[in-house]
Scaffold this motif. Structure first.
Motif, PDB file in Angstrom:
ATOM      1  N   ASP A 256      54.215  -3.405   8.808  1.00 17.43           N
ATOM      2  CA  ASP A 256      53.393  -2.349   9.383  1.00 17.43           C
ATOM      3  C   ASP A 256      54.317  -1.193   9.749  1.00 17.43           C
ATOM      4  O   ASP A 256      55.022  -1.238  10.750  1.00 17.43           O
ATOM      5  CB  ASP A 256      52.642  -2.868  10.613  1.00 17.43           C
ATOM      6  CG  ASP A 256      51.675  -1.834  11.173  1.00 17.43           C
ATOM      7  OD1 ASP A 256      51.468  -0.800  10.507  1.00 17.43           O
ATOM      8  OD2 ASP A 256      51.131  -2.060  12.265  1.00 17.43           O
TER       9      ASP A 256
ATOM     10  N   ASP B 123      51.195  -0.994   5.103  1.00 16.80           N
ATOM     11  CA  ASP B 123      50.906  -2.222   5.838  1.00 16.80           C
ATOM     12  C   ASP B 123      50.632  -3.349   4.849  1.00 16.80           C
ATOM     13  O   ASP B 123      50.130  -3.132   3.749  1.00 16.80           O
ATOM     14  CB  ASP B 123      49.724  -2.042   6.797  1.00 16.80           C
ATOM     15  CG  ASP B 123      48.427  -1.741   6.082  1.00 16.80           C
ATOM     16  OD1 ASP B 123      47.784  -2.672   5.614  1.00 16.80           O
ATOM     17  OD2 ASP B 123      48.064  -0.546   5.992  1.00 16.80           O
TER      18      ASP B 123
ATOM     19  N   THR C 105      49.952  -9.943  10.157  1.00 11.27           N
ATOM     20  CA  THR C 105      50.627  -8.776   9.601  1.00 11.27           C
ATOM     21  C   THR C 105      52.092  -9.086   9.324  1.00 11.27           C
ATOM     22  O   THR C 105      52.807  -9.589  10.182  1.00 11.27           O
ATOM     23  CB  THR C 105      50.526  -7.588  10.575  1.00 11.27           C
ATOM     24  OG1 THR C 105      49.147  -7.282  10.798  1.00 11.27           O
ATOM     25  CG2 THR C 105      51.227  -6.371  10.010  1.00 11.27           C
TER      26      THR C 105
END
Length: 915
Positions: free
Chosen positions: A514, A503, A511
């Motif tokens: 991931d 990640d 993010t």
């Protein structure tokens, strides 16, 4: 004197191997002068190996607790070994790869062996050679004390059908390298481009290299990128690093903790899984040491302020049934700035002016590392053994650079990388020749980057966190299957369960990646000796077939079966002819499969043409804007490869001289591989639209899309991970003349490379001392990229930031008493910036290294006992790197970081003291 003699077995009983010298081993029947001090048996065997050139394999637990007497004088190797092993209950017998194996004397005498001497002269490796020795093979007669060599799942067998380079601890020390990545950069088979601290901003022709946010260094065998080389620690996988998780950071592996480095330059996915396309590099930790060793090393450039310090401490002890060893290493290196290299031109700003803040532009970043390693081994009875290893490493890097925009903004990146690698194994002997092994491995990488921009705006820093985890469980059964006239058939079968996660998050942006993957694999290997000592004939001394295969099932990409076949033919004593064929399967990295990094920017084409001097391809493109797409495509497929090798190994001996000559031809097809689209002539990506306008077949469909309609633009916007950026002279998302996807990571049709390796070694035991010489060279025939089957091939060989056709490292050594000296010459061939008629020539680069050391005897007075002083000079004559064009966008000055170095002459002094 306490010296390491530990060799490894990937979580088997941690077996030790000591290999000294190259070329054919000295025949044990020949007499020579030996100086072996009284020492623990393992240490004495390593000294014996170093002085005679005879490889010796032994289990650390087997020799633990035994002391060897001093053996000095002129005698044969047989006589010396008899004295060393006297009273220990051990003997030396023939083993793999012309080595001697130290093992326990059989408890029950066997009639067929009554007339044999305990030490035998080594000959060619014979699978199951001891099958003619015992009339009956009882479980109590033989213990399995053999090593598993990199490139095979079989114990007691060297993968001689594949080219394997083995560097022991003495090789590491003599090389003058201070760190693991420095040693790997010395190998001609390893391309210096890709992910490296020398190109902190990445390379124009390697999209993945720009993701090296922590400024680590990856291996790059054959120049096929970090994804083409599998890096192991004690035979186990490591979690990858970078912002996409595409390479193992070599700088996190402490050199002081290493006992050996194996480099397999052949495809090995049938043994290890999908990443071993160009080969495997296995770092083997020291695992058998008795005593204490303190090491200090200080180095500095002779022109500039960059200094380097390495300090390490090792403790080890052993008992009758096991041992433990612990090593700590501290490493600190200053930065090297552009101000310290006035001969290098600074990248120009967008205005065309040179960067003024040369002192703020780091050619090499500052870094500090703390590492610790613990290895434990314990025998639990005659059949069961346990082993465990733990590695902790934390590296902090500070890098300052000047962003080549219009204003020359200084940026500073402070990063940290923390790695924890744990492994535990158990080995159980089911019989005299069959063993079941299990091991579990866990590796965790935690990275953090804090990026500051000193532009006077007071903006907060950009903070990124990315982590990578790997958990693996392996179970293997291996042993002898059946005795054939040519030898014993050996086999291994096993299974592996693996979980990988990755990640990446930038604070304020969310993010970016991931991903998670589960892998289930089963594998098998068999060695069939068709012809051996029992049925040898004229022209066929040996004939072996090595078959292996692996089936992998990936939770995100399906399954694949990958075979390998190796053939070894020895037409005469000392000459081996070999060949191998293998296939591999490599899915995108977990970071790529879970990518959320698709971005795009709108720029003015007139602005781009002005910066790069591009002619207008057609009046219809005058004044248009363009969309430049970056990041990872969302429809990636697995990579596949096919590798073929063929070569020979020749060894000869004349009197007190030994010769060894090896050569290998390789042909690698890396298909459907991930990367950016190659541009003909190795030109910058911004030349692609003009080329595509004149000839649309130059690029795969969809690479350059001219005059996209509204639906195409909307579909592109919907696929992006972040809002589109307006920059580079553009003011709005309008008047789009084309979409350029050249720099987007996609599956390309193929990369093919062919080449030759040559390795020559010479060793002479003279009255004046031991003389050695060697040559390790790599010649690349071609390195061709093809974007699609319908597009032309692009020859990248001998162009800027790409592999060159010839790299070589030659050596000359001399040893007498406690003194050893080695002189090295490194050569990199010249090349051109690209393949266009107007391309600029970049000269060849030749440097020399010198390594000197003196080791005092254990009976030397006071603190000199067991002390080694060493001096090394890298780039002895201070040769500047060849002049090359700058690359402002990537922060590259006027040298090629993929084929040269800006460090200059570097001098280091060291002290090692054994207690």
């Amino acid at each position: 004197m306490g010296k390491t003699m530990g060799l490894r077995q990937r979580l088997l009983a941690a077996v030790v191997m000591s290999v000294a010298g190259a070329g054919e081993v000295l025949a044990q029947a020949e007499v020579q002068e030996l100086r072996l001090e009284a020492a623990p048996l393992g240490e004495a065997l390593r000294a014996f190996s170093a002085q005679t050139g005879q490889p010796v394999l032994f289990s650390g637990s087997l020799v633990a607790g035994h002391m060897a007497p001093a053996v000095q004088g002129t005698m044969s190797g047989d006589a010396a070994l008899e004295r060393l092993l006297a009273g220990t209950g051990l003997e030396a017998v023939e083993g793999p790869g012309d080595a001697l194996v130290i093992r326990a004397v059989p408890a029950v005498p066997v009639e067929a062996r009554q007339d044999e001497a305990p030490v035998r002269t080594p000959g060619p490796r014979r699978p199951g050679a001891d099958r003619d020795e015992p009339a009956v093979r009882e479980e109590s007669d033989l213990r399995i004390d053999t090593v598993k060599v990199t490139g095979t799942s079989l114990r007691g067998f060297a993968p001689e059908s594949s080219p394997l380079l083995m560097f022991d601890r003495d090789d590491l020390l003599r090389s003058g390298a201070t760190s693991t990545e420095q040693f790997i950069r010395q190998l001609p088979q390893n391309f210096k481009g890709g992910s490296t601290e020398f190109a902190s901003g990445g390379l124009p022709n390697d999209k993945n290299s720009a993701q090296n946010y922590t400024f680590g260094t990856g291996a790059n065998l054959r120049g096929l990128g970090s994804r083409g080389t599998l890096v192991l620690l004690n035979g186990n996988r490591l979690a990858p690093t970078s912002a996409i998780g595409d390479f193992v950071d070599l700088s996190l592996i402490p050199l002081s903790a290493l006992d050996r480095v194996d480099v397999l330059t052949d495809g090995a996915s049938a043994i290890y899984g999908g990443d071993a396309v160009a080969g495997v590099i296995n770092f083997v930790l020291r695992d058998d040491y008795e005593g204490a060793e303190t090491s200090l090393r200080y180095g500095s450039v002779t022109d500039g302020d960059m200094e380097e310090i390495r300090a390490s401490q090792t403790f080890g002890t052993a008992w009758n049934s096991g041992n433990v060893i612990a090593t700590y290493e501290y490493y600190l290196r200053d930065e090297l700035t552009l101000a310290e290299r006035p001969g290098l031109a600074a990248p120009p700003l967008q205005t065309g002016d040179p960067i003024a803040q040369r002192e703020a532009f780091d050619l090499l970043p500052e870094q500090e590392r703390n590492s610790g390693v613990v290895s434990l081994r314990q025998e639990l009875g005659p059949q069961l053994s346990l082993s465990g290893t733990g590695l902790y490493s934390r590296r902090e890097v500070s890098r300052s650079t000047v962003f080549a925009g219009a204003a020359g903004i200084v940026t500073r990146s402070d990063t940290s990388s923390e790695s924890v690698a744990l492994s535990a194994g158990a080995d159980y002997d089911l019989s005299a020749s069959w063993r079941i092994s299990s091991d579990i491995t866990y590796n965790r990488i935690r990275n953090n980057e804090i990026l500051n921009r000193f532009d006077g705006r007071g903006a907060p820093p950009t903070v990124s966190d990315f982590s990578s985890d790997l958990l693996s469980f392996d179970l293997q059964l291996d042993g002898d299957v059946i005795d054939l006239p040519g030898g014993t058939v050996k086999a291994a079968i096993g299974t592996q369960l693996r979980e990988e996660t990755f990640d990446f998050e930038t604070r304020g942006f969310g993010t970016i990646r991931d991903g998670r993957r589960d892998v289930t694999a089963v594998y098998g290997e068999v060695l069939i000796p068709l012809v051996g000592p029992g049925n040898a004939m004229t022209g066929i001394e040996r004939l072996d077939i090595n078959l292996s295969g692996r089936w992998d099932d990936y939770s995100d990409f399906g399954s694949s079966a990958n075979p390998k076949i190796g053939l070894l033919w020895a037409p005469a004593d000392g000459l081996n002819l070999r060949s191998s064929y293998s296939e591999s399967f490599a899915p995108p990295t977990v970071g790529q499969s879970g990518a959320l990094d698709r971005i795009a920017a709108v720029l003015s084409y007139d602005f781009i043409r002005g910066v790069y001097g591009i002619d207008l391809p057609d009046p219809s493109l005058d004044g248009v804007n363009l969309i430049q797409v970056n990041g990872t495509a969302d429809d990636l497929d697995p990579e596949t490869s096919r590798t073929f090798t063929a070569g020979f190994d020749y060894e000869a001996r004349a009197g007190r001289q030994d010769w060894s000559l090896s050569s290998s031809y390789y042909d690698i097809d890396f298909e459907n591989r991930l990367g950016t689209t190659p541009v003909p002539g190795n030109l910058n990506l911004n030349f692609a639209p003009g080329l595509a306008f004149d000839n649309p077949d130059l690029f795969p469909p969809g690479t350059i899309t001219f005059f996209p309609d509204e639906a195409e633009i909307d579909a592109l916007l919907a696929s992006l991970s972040r809002p589109i950026i307006i920059t580079g002279g553009a003011t709005a998302l309008e008047n789009i003349g084309f979409i350029n996807r050249v720099s987007q990571t996609r599956n390309l049709a193929s990369t093919r490379t062919r080449g030759l390796d040559l390795r020559l070694t010479y060793r002479a035991d003279t009255d004046e001392g031991l003389i050695s010489a060697g040559l390790n060279a790599n010649y690349i025939i071609d390195f061709v990229q093809q974007a699609a089957q319908t597009t032309p091939e692009v020859e990248a060989l001998n162009t800027l930031y790409s592999p060159v056709d010839l790299q070589a490292r030659a050596s000359l050594g001399f040893a007498r008493g406690g003194f050893t000296g080695n002189f090295f010459v490194n050569y990199t061939a010249g090349y051109r910036t690209d393949n266009s008629p107007s391309a600029r020539r970049i000269g060849s680069w030749t440097t020399a290294d010198l390594s000197l050391a003196y080791e005092f005897d254990v009976d030397a007075p006071g603190l000199l006992s067991g002390t080694v002083f060493d001096l090394s000079l890298s780039n002895l004559f201070d040769e500047a790197p060849p002049n090359a064009p700058t690359a402002s966008r990537f922060g590259i000055t006027s040298y090629d970081p993929a084929n040269a170095s800006p460090i200059g002459r570097f001098v280091a002094v060291g002290l090692r003291k054994s207690f």
